[in-house]
Design a protein around this motif. Sequence first.
Motif, mmCIF file in Angstrom:
data_model
loop_
_atom_site.group_PDB
_atom_site.id
_atom_site.type_symbol
_atom_site.label_atom_id
_atom_site.label_comp_id
_atom_site.label_asym_id
_atom_site.label_seq_id
_atom_site.Cartn_x
_atom_site.Cartn_y
_atom_site.Cartn_z
ATOM 1 N N ALA A 84 28.642 45.255 70.515
ATOM 2 C CA ALA A 84 30.010 45.406 71.025
ATOM 3 C C ALA A 84 30.325 44.319 72.048
ATOM 4 C CB ALA A 84 30.190 46.791 71.638
ATOM 5 N N GLU A 85 29.370 43.978 72.890
ATOM 6 C CA GLU A 85 29.594 42.938 73.899
ATOM 7 C C GLU A 85 29.863 41.585 73.256
ATOM 8 O OE1 GLU A 85 26.249 42.968 76.465
ATOM 9 O OE2 GLU A 85 26.717 44.907 77.377
ATOM 10 N N SER A 86 29.117 41.264 72.213
ATOM 11 C CA SER A 86 29.332 39.975 71.544
ATOM 12 C C SER A 86 30.697 39.923 70.877
ATOM 13 C CB SER A 86 28.227 39.719 70.512
ATOM 14 O OG SER A 86 28.264 40.692 69.478
ATOM 15 N N TRP A 87 31.112 41.064 70.298
ATOM 16 C CA TRP A 87 32.427 41.100 69.666
ATOM 17 C C TRP A 87 33.545 41.104 70.701
ATOM 18 C CZ3 TRP A 87 33.886 39.987 64.973
ATOM 19 C CH2 TRP A 87 32.937 40.022 63.944
ATOM 20 N N ALA A 88 33.304 41.716 71.832
ATOM 21 C CA ALA A 88 34.302 41.709 72.899
ATOM 22 C C ALA A 88 34.561 40.285 73.372
ATOM 23 C CB ALA A 88 33.825 42.579 74.064
ATOM 24 N N GLU A 89 33.509 39.496 73.454
ATOM 25 C CA GLU A 89 33.669 38.098 73.858
ATOM 26 C C GLU A 89 34.435 37.312 72.802
ATOM 27 O OE1 GLU A 89 30.857 34.297 75.206
ATOM 28 O OE2 GLU A 89 29.973 36.278 74.865
ATOM 29 N N ARG A 90 34.152 37.577 71.536
ATOM 30 C CA ARG A 90 34.842 36.868 70.453
ATOM 31 C C ARG A 90 36.326 37.225 70.394
ATOM 32 N NH1 ARG A 90 31.557 37.343 64.889
ATOM 33 N NH2 ARG A 90 33.425 36.175 64.233
ATOM 34 N N LEU A 91 36.636 38.474 70.696
ATOM 35 C CA LEU A 91 38.021 38.944 70.593
ATOM 36 C C LEU A 91 38.799 38.788 71.898
ATOM 37 C CD1 LEU A 91 37.390 42.206 68.525
ATOM 38 C CD2 LEU A 91 38.397 40.085 67.696
ATOM 39 N N GLY A 92 38.143 38.313 72.934
ATOM 40 C CA GLY A 92 38.834 38.085 74.198
ATOM 41 C C GLY A 92 39.118 39.342 74.982
ATOM 42 N N VAL A 93 38.253 40.345 74.855
ATOM 43 C CA VAL A 93 38.397 41.576 75.641
ATOM 44 C C VAL A 93 37.637 41.371 76.944
ATOM 45 C CG1 VAL A 93 37.942 44.054 75.735
ATOM 46 C CG2 VAL A 93 38.574 42.983 73.560
ATOM 47 N N HIS A 94 38.348 41.358 78.058
ATOM 48 C CA HIS A 94 37.737 41.020 79.346
ATOM 49 C C HIS A 94 37.295 42.249 80.143
ATOM 50 C CE1 HIS A 94 38.964 36.933 78.554
ATOM 51 N NE2 HIS A 94 40.237 37.306 78.442
ATOM 52 N N ARG A 95 37.790 43.427 79.756
ATOM 53 C CA ARG A 95 37.337 44.630 80.449
ATOM 54 C C ARG A 95 35.933 45.008 79.979
ATOM 55 N NH1 ARG A 95 41.880 48.564 78.781
ATOM 56 N NH2 ARG A 95 42.211 46.933 77.238
#
Length: 205
Positions: A84-95
Motif C-alpha cells: 500500500a505504501e508503494s502504491w500511495a507513493e505512485r498515486l501521490g497520496v501524501h497522507r
Amino acid sequence: LLSILQKLGLPVGGHEGPVAAAAEAAGVGGSDGALAAHGYIHYTMILKFIWIAGAIGFAVYFIITYIRNLYKFKESLPADGSVAESWAERLGVHRKVKVRESDYINSPLTYGIFRPVILVPAGAVDMIEEEQLGYIFAHELVHIKRFDSLAKIFVMLAVCVNWFNPFAWIMYSLVNRDIELSCDEAVVRRLGNASPDNLQTNGRQ
C-alpha cells in the motif's frame, strides 16, 4: 392523523375556514406560530414536525451505524502495508495510510478522513497475489486521495434532509455506485494493463 387530532379537541385545519375565522375573532395572526400559541394546529406545522423528526431519525441511524462499525474496526489487527505504501507513493497520496485486517468484513474498504485506514479481510494480505493486492490497494487509495469518505458524508446529509423524496434515495445509491466505478476507471487508466476482474474483490469504501 387530522381526524385523531380533531377528536382530541384540537382545532386543526388550513388558514381558511373555521380556524381562520376563530383566529381572526381572537385577534391572532395567520402564521403557524401565532396559531400554535393560541391552541390552533395548522397542517403545515404537522408536516414540518414529521419532516424534522424524519431527518433527525435518519441522521441518528447513520451516526449509530457508523459508530458501531467503527468499534468493530477498532478490533482489527495491523497488517503489512508495504504494498500500500508503494502504491500511495505512485498515486501521490501524501497522507499516512494504515493497513489493517478484520474478521468482520468480506471485502476491502476504507474509513477515516484525516487518518485513513484500508481495512481488508483477515488473511487477505498473505493470501492474495501481490499484483492483485496492488490493484485493490490502488482502488482504495484513489478513494483516500479524492476524500470520498467526506463526499459520502455530504451525500448522507442530503438524504437525511430529503428523506421523504424517493429520488434522494435513488441518488444515494447511484452516487455510491458511480464512486466505485470511477475509482475502478481511475486505476485501469493509471495502470493501463489492469483488468476490471482484478478489481472485483474490491467491495466498498
